[in-house]
Design a protein around this motif. Structure first.
Motif, PDB file in Angstrom:
ATOM      1  N   THR A   1      11.366  28.588  11.374  1.00  0.00           N
ATOM      2  CA  THR A   1      11.335  28.387   9.915  1.00  0.00           C
ATOM      3  C   THR A   1      10.093  27.575   9.577  1.00  0.00           C
ATOM      4  O   THR A   1       9.624  26.778  10.384  1.00  0.00           O
ATOM      5  CB  THR A   1      12.582  27.663   9.364  1.00  0.00           C
ATOM      6  OG1 THR A   1      12.560  26.288   9.777  1.00  0.00           O
ATOM      7  CG2 THR A   1      13.864  28.332   9.804  1.00  0.00           C
TER       8      THR A   1
ATOM      9  N   LYS B   1      22.039  15.581  14.364  1.00  0.00           N
ATOM     10  CA  LYS B   1      21.997  17.020  14.070  1.00  0.00           C
ATOM     11  C   LYS B   1      22.477  17.856  15.250  1.00  0.00           C
ATOM     12  O   LYS B   1      22.945  18.977  15.063  1.00  0.00           O
ATOM     13  CB  LYS B   1      20.583  17.421  13.680  1.00  0.00           C
ATOM     14  CG  LYS B   1      20.090  16.625  12.463  1.00  0.00           C
ATOM     15  CD  LYS B   1      19.277  17.460  11.524  1.00  0.00           C
ATOM     16  CE  LYS B   1      18.728  16.626  10.392  1.00  0.00           C
ATOM     17  NZ  LYS B   1      18.289  17.432   9.260  1.00  0.00           N
TER      18      LYS B   1
ATOM     19  N   ASP C   1      16.311  18.671   0.444  1.00  0.00           N
ATOM     20  CA  ASP C   1      17.644  18.134   0.718  1.00  0.00           C
ATOM     21  C   ASP C   1      18.618  18.454  -0.414  1.00  0.00           C
ATOM     22  O   ASP C   1      19.807  18.571  -0.185  1.00  0.00           O
ATOM     23  CB  ASP C   1      17.575  16.615   0.904  1.00  0.00           C
ATOM     24  CG  ASP C   1      16.849  16.250   2.192  1.00  0.00           C
ATOM     25  OD1 ASP C   1      17.140  16.887   3.222  1.00  0.00           O
ATOM     26  OD2 ASP C   1      15.983  15.359   2.167  1.00  0.00           O
TER      27      ASP C   1
ATOM     28  N   ALA D   1      10.424  24.097   8.906  1.00  0.00           N
ATOM     29  CA  ALA D   1      10.387  24.090   7.441  1.00  0.00           C
ATOM     30  C   ALA D   1      10.713  22.709   6.887  1.00  0.00           C
ATOM     31  O   ALA D   1      11.487  21.954   7.484  1.00  0.00           O
ATOM     32  CB  ALA D   1      11.387  25.109   6.891  1.00  0.00           C
TER      33      ALA D   1
ATOM     34  N   PHE E   1      12.809  24.744  13.869  1.00  0.00           N
ATOM     35  CA  PHE E   1      12.960  24.527  12.432  1.00  0.00           C
ATOM     36  C   PHE E   1      11.840  23.619  11.935  1.00  0.00           C
ATOM     37  O   PHE E   1      11.971  22.404  11.919  1.00  0.00           O
ATOM     38  CB  PHE E   1      14.353  23.956  12.154  1.00  0.00           C
ATOM     39  CG  PHE E   1      15.428  24.950  12.487  1.00  0.00           C
ATOM     40  CD1 PHE E   1      15.800  25.912  11.565  1.00  0.00           C
ATOM     41  CD2 PHE E   1      16.003  24.986  13.746  1.00  0.00           C
ATOM     42  CE1 PHE E   1      16.753  26.876  11.877  1.00  0.00           C
ATOM     43  CE2 PHE E   1      16.952  25.948  14.068  1.00  0.00           C
ATOM     44  CZ  PHE E   1      17.330  26.895  13.137  1.00  0.00           C
TER      45      PHE E   1
ATOM     46  N   LYS F   1      18.116  11.089  14.511  1.00  0.00           N
ATOM     47  CA  LYS F   1      18.211  12.411  13.881  1.00  0.00           C
ATOM     48  C   LYS F   1      18.607  13.477  14.902  1.00  0.00           C
ATOM     49  O   LYS F   1      19.424  14.350  14.627  1.00  0.00           O
ATOM     50  CB  LYS F   1      16.859  12.771  13.241  1.00  0.00           C
ATOM     51  CG  LYS F   1      16.863  14.033  12.431  1.00  0.00           C
ATOM     52  CD  LYS F   1      15.647  14.118  11.527  1.00  0.00           C
ATOM     53  CE  LYS F   1      15.683  13.019  10.482  1.00  0.00           C
ATOM     54  NZ  LYS F   1      14.523  13.052   9.584  1.00  0.00           N
TER      55      LYS F   1
ATOM     56  N   GLY G   1      14.053  20.731  16.282  1.00  0.00           N
ATOM     57  CA  GLY G   1      13.838  20.302  14.904  1.00  0.00           C
ATOM     58  C   GLY G   1      12.574  19.474  14.789  1.00  0.00           C
ATOM     59  O   GLY G   1      12.008  19.030  15.796  1.00  0.00           O
ATOM     60  N   PHE G   2      12.129  19.284  13.579  1.00  0.00           N
ATOM     61  CA  PHE G   2      11.003  18.396  13.304  1.00  0.00           C
ATOM     62  C   PHE G   2      11.527  17.196  12.537  1.00  0.00           C
ATOM     63  O   PHE G   2      12.563  17.276  11.876  1.00  0.00           O
ATOM     64  CB  PHE G   2       9.933  19.116  12.471  1.00  0.00           C
ATOM     65  CG  PHE G   2       8.993  19.943  13.306  1.00  0.00           C
ATOM     66  CD1 PHE G   2       9.428  21.118  13.906  1.00  0.00           C
ATOM     67  CD2 PHE G   2       7.688  19.537  13.505  1.00  0.00           C
ATOM     68  CE1 PHE G   2       8.570  21.873  14.691  1.00  0.00           C
ATOM     69  CE2 PHE G   2       6.816  20.291  14.282  1.00  0.00           C
ATOM     70  CZ  PHE G   2       7.253  21.460  14.877  1.00  0.00           C
TER      71      PHE G   2
ATOM     72  N   PRO H   1      22.529  22.985   2.215  1.00  0.00           N
ATOM     73  CA  PRO H   1      22.989  23.081   3.598  1.00  0.00           C
ATOM     74  C   PRO H   1      21.882  22.584   4.527  1.00  0.00           C
ATOM     75  O   PRO H   1      20.702  22.775   4.247  1.00  0.00           O
ATOM     76  CB  PRO H   1      23.233  24.581   3.790  1.00  0.00           C
ATOM     77  CG  PRO H   1      22.429  25.260   2.737  1.00  0.00           C
ATOM     78  CD  PRO H   1      22.366  24.300   1.582  1.00  0.00           C
ATOM     79  N   ASP H   2      22.280  21.946   5.621  1.00  0.00           N
ATOM     80  CA  ASP H   2      21.314  21.539   6.645  1.00  0.00           C
ATOM     81  C   ASP H   2      21.239  22.664   7.680  1.00  0.00           C
ATOM     82  O   ASP H   2      22.166  22.863   8.470  1.00  0.00           O
ATOM     83  CB  ASP H   2      21.740  20.216   7.276  1.00  0.00           C
ATOM     84  CG  ASP H   2      20.649  19.658   8.183  1.00  0.00           C
ATOM     85  OD1 ASP H   2      20.058  20.438   8.968  1.00  0.00           O
ATOM     86  OD2 ASP H   2      20.382  18.444   8.097  1.00  0.00           O
ATOM     87  N   ILE H   3      20.147  23.402   7.647  1.00  0.00           N
ATOM     88  CA  ILE H   3      20.030  24.611   8.470  1.00  0.00           C
ATOM     89  C   ILE H   3      19.960  24.237   9.949  1.00  0.00           C
ATOM     90  O   ILE H   3      20.643  24.829  10.791  1.00  0.00           O
ATOM     91  CB  ILE H   3      18.791  25.427   8.036  1.00  0.00           C
ATOM     92  CG1 ILE H   3      18.873  25.724   6.533  1.00  0.00           C
ATOM     93  CG2 ILE H   3      18.694  26.724   8.832  1.00  0.00           C
ATOM     94  CD1 ILE H   3      17.578  26.249   5.937  1.00  0.00           C
ATOM     95  N   LEU H   4      19.152  23.245  10.252  1.00  0.00           N
ATOM     96  CA  LEU H   4      19.021  22.788  11.650  1.00  0.00           C
ATOM     97  C   LEU H   4      20.369  22.341  12.206  1.00  0.00           C
ATOM     98  O   LEU H   4      20.751  22.735  13.313  1.00  0.00           O
ATOM     99  CB  LEU H   4      17.996  21.646  11.713  1.00  0.00           C
ATOM    100  CG  LEU H   4      17.892  20.899  13.046  1.00  0.00           C
ATOM    101  CD1 LEU H   4      17.428  21.817  14.165  1.00  0.00           C
ATOM    102  CD2 LEU H   4      16.941  19.698  12.910  1.00  0.00           C
TER     103      LEU H   4
ATOM    104  N   VAL I   1      12.716  21.615   4.320  1.00  0.00           N
ATOM    105  CA  VAL I   1      13.771  22.121   3.439  1.00  0.00           C
ATOM    106  C   VAL I   1      14.148  21.042   2.431  1.00  0.00           C
ATOM    107  O   VAL I   1      14.336  19.884   2.812  1.00  0.00           O
ATOM    108  CB  VAL I   1      15.013  22.501   4.271  1.00  0.00           C
ATOM    109  CG1 VAL I   1      16.097  23.092   3.382  1.00  0.00           C
ATOM    110  CG2 VAL I   1      14.644  23.454   5.401  1.00  0.00           C
TER     111      VAL I   1
HETATM  112  O1  C5P Z   1      16.883  15.412   7.863  1.00  0.00           O
HETATM  113  P1  C5P Z   1      15.473  15.876   7.844  1.00  0.00           P
HETATM  114  O2  C5P Z   1      15.145  16.738   6.672  1.00  0.00           O
HETATM  115  O3  C5P Z   1      14.458  14.785   8.039  1.00  0.00           O
HETATM  116  O4  C5P Z   1      15.345  16.768   9.154  1.00  0.00           O
HETATM  117  C1  C5P Z   1      14.223  17.515   9.407  1.00  0.00           C
HETATM  118  C2  C5P Z   1      14.556  18.684  10.271  1.00  0.00           C
HETATM  119  O5  C5P Z   1      15.743  19.331   9.807  1.00  0.00           O
HETATM  120  C3  C5P Z   1      13.489  19.748  10.252  1.00  0.00           C
HETATM  121  O6  C5P Z   1      13.524  20.424  11.501  1.00  0.00           O
HETATM  122  C4  C5P Z   1      13.947  20.651   9.120  1.00  0.00           C
HETATM  123  O7  C5P Z   1      13.420  21.950   9.242  1.00  0.00           O
HETATM  124  C5  C5P Z   1      15.446  20.612   9.296  1.00  0.00           C
HETATM  125  N1  C5P Z   1      16.214  20.763   8.056  1.00  0.00           N
HETATM  126  C6  C5P Z   1      16.924  21.925   7.829  1.00  0.00           C
HETATM  127  N2  C5P Z   1      17.691  22.044   6.689  1.00  0.00           N
HETATM  128  C7  C5P Z   1      17.742  21.039   5.799  1.00  0.00           C
HETATM  129  C8  C5P Z   1      17.019  19.851   6.010  1.00  0.00           C
HETATM  130  C9  C5P Z   1      16.255  19.746   7.145  1.00  0.00           C
HETATM  131  O8  C5P Z   1      16.864  22.843   8.650  1.00  0.00           O
HETATM  132  N3  C5P Z   1      18.484  21.189   4.695  1.00  0.00           N
END
Ligand code: C5P
Length: 223
Positions: free
Chosen positions: A14, A164, A98, A94, A92, A160, A145-146, A126-129, A96
């Motif tokens: 992503t 996650k 929050d 991206a 991941f 983190k 993840g990043f 939604p938190d995709i990671l 994204v």
């Molecule tokens: O929690 P934070 O946004 O700092 O975490 C960053 C990591 O989580 C990244 O890898 C980002 O792509 C992923 N992420 C996600 N979905 C979200 C928020 C963050 O996949 N809603």
């Protein structure tokens, strides 16, 4: 067909920001350019991976030779990711959003002539990671993840990773004075279960190549 240590492996990436609509003409976004995710998709593809690239509206074009899905919102990104699974690895990169606007207007919000101001309410995206990391069935063997942080980078990124449930976190310092967000260089620390490895500051393309090589190692190829 590209030969290389990742040949036959499906890797999902992503990238880019998401755009969360306020109304049909306005949105909330962030400063992600998509540069690091794009470089990573290119590097993985160069090692022979079959790459699915799910990207928000980025500043840089997607690499050639990968399967591209363009999305706007976090919810659309999650849907595209779930549709693209299974994968051997998922990265991941991206940025994204929050939050999304809880009830985006389907008509342009008009400026009130008496001067009363709109108030936006937010809902959590939604938190995709985390969603993919915590899959009970069909989880990719490697989930990366990043973590873009402005202070206490390694501490925040390490917690983190735990929270996650991903395998690795690529932590980077995005304080404005680093020029990293939107810039061509990155300074990262790769955090895995048992170590935190800080790499020297280098071009995003070099970070991408090194990370792709590590992913190949982890999936059992040799880069
Ligand atoms: O929690 P934070 O946004 O700092 O975490 C960053 C990591 O989580 C990244 O890898 C980002 O792509 C992923 N992420 C996600 N979905 C979200 C928020 C963050 O996949 N809603």
């Amino acid at each position: 067909l590209m030969d290389g240590p990742l040949r036959g492996k499906h890797v999902l990436v992503t990238s880019g920001p998401t755009h969360e609509p306020i109304d049909p003409v306005r949105y909330i976004a962030n400063r992600s350019s998509g540069a690091q995710g794009t470089a990573l998709a290119r590097a993985l593809s160069a090692l022979g991976a079959n790459v699915t690239f799910v990207t928000g509206p980025a500043d840089v074009p997607p690499p050639g030779g990968v399967t591209v899905f363009r999305v706007q919102t976090a919810q659309q990104m999650l849907d595209a990711v779930q549709a693209a699974l299974p994968a051997d690895a998922a990265v991941f990169a991206a940025a994204v959003a929050d939050w999304r606007v809880a009830s985006a207007s389907d008509k342009k919000i008009k400026k009130d002539q008496k001067g009363s101001l709109p108030v936006l309410e937010f809902a959590e995206n939604p938190d995709i990671l985390a969603t993919v990391s915590q899959m009970k069935k069909g989880r990719p063997a490697l989930v990366v993840g990043f973590a873009a942080e402005t202070h206490d980078v390694v501490d925040h990124a390490t917690s983190k990773r735990d929270r996650k449930g991903c395998d690795w976190i690529v932590a980077n310092d995005v304080s404005p004075e680093t020029g990293i967000m939107g810039g061509s260089e990155n300074a990262v620390t790769l955090i895995s279960e048992d170590e935190a490895e800080t790499w020297p500051r280098m071009g995003k393309d070099d970070v991408a190549r090194q990370l792709a090589a590590r992913i190949a190692d982890a999936l059992g190829g040799n880069a």
